[in-house]
Write a protein that holds these residues in place. Structure first.
Motif, PDB file in Angstrom:
ATOM      1  N   ARG A   1     -24.715   4.117 -25.110  1.00 16.60           N
ATOM      2  CA  ARG A   1     -25.655   4.798 -24.226  1.00 16.60           C
ATOM      3  C   ARG A   1     -24.975   5.639 -23.157  1.00 16.60           C
ATOM      4  O   ARG A   1     -25.667   6.286 -22.362  1.00 16.60           O
ATOM      5  CB  ARG A   1     -26.552   3.759 -23.547  1.00 16.60           C
ATOM      6  CG  ARG A   1     -27.371   2.883 -24.498  1.00 16.60           C
ATOM      7  CD  ARG A   1     -28.512   3.681 -25.116  1.00 16.60           C
ATOM      8  NE  ARG A   1     -29.414   4.177 -24.093  1.00 16.60           N
ATOM      9  CZ  ARG A   1     -30.449   3.479 -23.614  1.00 16.60           C
ATOM     10  NH1 ARG A   1     -30.707   2.264 -24.090  1.00 16.60           N
ATOM     11  NH2 ARG A   1     -31.232   3.994 -22.679  1.00 16.60           N
ATOM     12  N   LEU A   2     -23.653   5.641 -23.121  1.00 22.14           N
ATOM     13  CA  LEU A   2     -22.940   6.280 -22.022  1.00 22.14           C
ATOM     14  C   LEU A   2     -22.130   7.472 -22.514  1.00 22.14           C
ATOM     15  O   LEU A   2     -21.605   7.457 -23.629  1.00 22.14           O
ATOM     16  CB  LEU A   2     -22.014   5.261 -21.341  1.00 22.14           C
ATOM     17  CG  LEU A   2     -22.743   4.039 -20.750  1.00 22.14           C
ATOM     18  CD1 LEU A   2     -21.732   3.014 -20.225  1.00 22.14           C
ATOM     19  CD2 LEU A   2     -23.701   4.461 -19.643  1.00 22.14           C
ATOM     20  N   PRO A   3     -21.997   8.512 -21.669  1.00 17.58           N
ATOM     21  CA  PRO A   3     -21.331   9.749 -22.104  1.00 17.58           C
ATOM     22  C   PRO A   3     -19.815   9.720 -22.024  1.00 17.58           C
ATOM     23  O   PRO A   3     -19.163  10.684 -22.424  1.00 17.58           O
ATOM     24  CB  PRO A   3     -21.903  10.802 -21.148  1.00 17.58           C
ATOM     25  CG  PRO A   3     -22.229  10.043 -19.906  1.00 17.58           C
ATOM     26  CD  PRO A   3     -22.675   8.681 -20.360  1.00 17.58           C
ATOM     27  N   LEU A   4     -19.233   8.650 -21.491  1.00 20.02           N
ATOM     28  CA  LEU A   4     -17.780   8.497 -21.463  1.00 20.02           C
ATOM     29  C   LEU A   4     -17.411   7.200 -22.170  1.00 20.02           C
ATOM     30  O   LEU A   4     -18.192   6.241 -22.161  1.00 20.02           O
ATOM     31  CB  LEU A   4     -17.259   8.447 -20.018  1.00 20.02           C
ATOM     32  CG  LEU A   4     -17.353   9.722 -19.191  1.00 20.02           C
ATOM     33  CD1 LEU A   4     -16.875   9.448 -17.760  1.00 20.02           C
ATOM     34  CD2 LEU A   4     -16.539  10.853 -19.812  1.00 20.02           C
ATOM     35  N   PRO A   5     -16.220   7.141 -22.756  1.00 19.31           N
ATOM     36  CA  PRO A   5     -15.802   5.898 -23.400  1.00 19.31           C
ATOM     37  C   PRO A   5     -15.694   4.741 -22.417  1.00 19.31           C
ATOM     38  O   PRO A   5     -15.257   4.912 -21.264  1.00 19.31           O
ATOM     39  CB  PRO A   5     -14.431   6.256 -23.983  1.00 19.31           C
ATOM     40  CG  PRO A   5     -14.441   7.743 -24.119  1.00 19.31           C
ATOM     41  CD  PRO A   5     -15.251   8.242 -22.964  1.00 19.31           C
ATOM     42  N   VAL A   6     -16.095   3.570 -22.867  1.00 24.68           N
ATOM     43  CA  VAL A   6     -15.864   2.321 -22.154  1.00 24.68           C
ATOM     44  C   VAL A   6     -15.293   1.333 -23.173  1.00 24.68           C
ATOM     45  O   VAL A   6     -15.491   1.494 -24.380  1.00 24.68           O
ATOM     46  CB  VAL A   6     -17.147   1.755 -21.516  1.00 24.68           C
ATOM     47  CG1 VAL A   6     -17.756   2.774 -20.553  1.00 24.68           C
ATOM     48  CG2 VAL A   6     -18.168   1.360 -22.580  1.00 24.68           C
ATOM     49  N   PRO A   7     -14.570   0.321 -22.729  1.00 25.38           N
ATOM     50  CA  PRO A   7     -14.007  -0.628 -23.696  1.00 25.38           C
ATOM     51  C   PRO A   7     -15.118  -1.383 -24.429  1.00 25.38           C
ATOM     52  O   PRO A   7     -16.101  -1.798 -23.824  1.00 25.38           O
ATOM     53  CB  PRO A   7     -13.190  -1.584 -22.815  1.00 25.38           C
ATOM     54  CG  PRO A   7     -12.998  -0.862 -21.519  1.00 25.38           C
ATOM     55  CD  PRO A   7     -14.195   0.004 -21.343  1.00 25.38           C
TER      56      PRO A   7
END
Length: 305
Positions: A78-84
């Motif tokens: 759901r997010l526009p940047l990578p997360v772990p």
């Protein structure tokens, strides 16, 4: 002599990490393990050049580790940047009594290490603002926030955060790395009379500062790491980065992407920006991290600009 609050209760070495990983995840057996970073709550290792494993250093970090394992796979799409996104989850056992996990590496360097000039942060700020707009969508909290605690650290409470900041500022002033600023003192005194902002709670990263935003080689946002404090709370909890990490045209770019910030949210965010940057500056002095110290001292100035 009293140990600093970030002193580890358990210190995991690369050798121990390698044994724990090999025992639980045979596909990674024999992969090289190197220490990548450490913070207050976790020690981080790079495994086989592709995987990043986080091992808690303190008992109080365990609930956050468990939340990361549960929540990050839900948030990531759901997010526009990578997360772990945890791919390997190690359960407690006799050889290590705490949970740990591993995710594919997000290439990038901490904002605190890169330290781009303020004028070169405009695009980065806009990307960060867009990221937080998506994270703070109330619909996301309603869909994915079940089971998350509400601001357990009280980070959106200006009065509480202001009172915790004086000792940090005293420490860095006594260390000769910061000169007292009357504007900071006046702001903190006023903040002790402010209530936490109201409104519908959203999902917040919970500890979003200059060590947790990664940058690409050309200065774009690469990803957001270290979600051990993810919770429900006021947007101000994350908006502190808008005031500690950006100013001038960069902050304008952040707000253009994020949207309007009500006055009570801004006041709480600026208060937390002072608190977090002072804490990080004290940590940087104690651990000899010169780049982090320079960035956080600049952040104290940005917070009220």
């Amino acid at each position: 002599m009293t140990s600093p609050e970030w002193a580890p209760e358990r210190e995991v070495t690369p050798e121990l990490a390698g044994r724990l990983i090999a025992r639980r995840f045979p596909e990674l057996r024999g992969a090289p393990v190197e220490r990548l970073a450490s913070g207050w709550d976790n020690t981080v290792f790079l495994v086989g050049g592709d995987w990043v494993f986080r091992f808690p250093r303190r008992q109080m970090a365990i609930p956050g580790v468990e939340r990361e394992i549960a929540v990050l796979p839900v948030l990531a799409p759901r997010l526009p940047l990578p997360v772990p996104v945890p791919r390997f989850a190690g359960a407690p056992s006799d050889d290590f009594p705490w949970p740990f996990w591993g995710a594919r590496r997000i290439p990038g360097r901490e904002l605190a290490d890169v330290r781009p000039a303020d004028g070169d942060r405009v695009v980065l700020a806009a990307e960060t603002g867009a990221f937080l707009r998506a994270l703070h969508d109330p619909a996301l909290a309603r869909e994915a926030g079940e089971g998350l605690p509400f601001d357990p650290m009280g980070r959106a409470d200006p009065a509480g955060r202001a009172s915790r900041t004086y000792g940090r500022l005293d420490a860095i002033a006594a260390g000769g790395v910061w000169e007292r600023d009357p504007a900071v003192e006046e702001f903190l005194a006023a903040a002790q009379g402010w209530d936490p902002p109201g409104g519908e709670p959203v999902i917040v990263h919970g500890d979003l500062h200059v060590r947790h935003l990664l940058l690409t080689a050309d200065g774009h946002a690469a990803g957001v790491i270290d979600w051990g404090d993810v919770c429900l709370g006021a947007p101000a909890v994350d908006l502190s980065l808008a005031y500690a990490g950006f100013e001038g045209t960069a902050r304008e770019a952040f707000l253009a992407e994020y949207g309007p910030v009500p006055g009570e949210q801004e006041a709480a965010a600026r208060t937390l920006a002072l608190n977090l940057t002072a804490a990080l500056a004290e940590y940087a002095v104690s651990t000899g991290r010169d780049a982090l110290l320079a960035e956080t001292l600049a952040g104290l100035g940005r917070a009220l600009s």
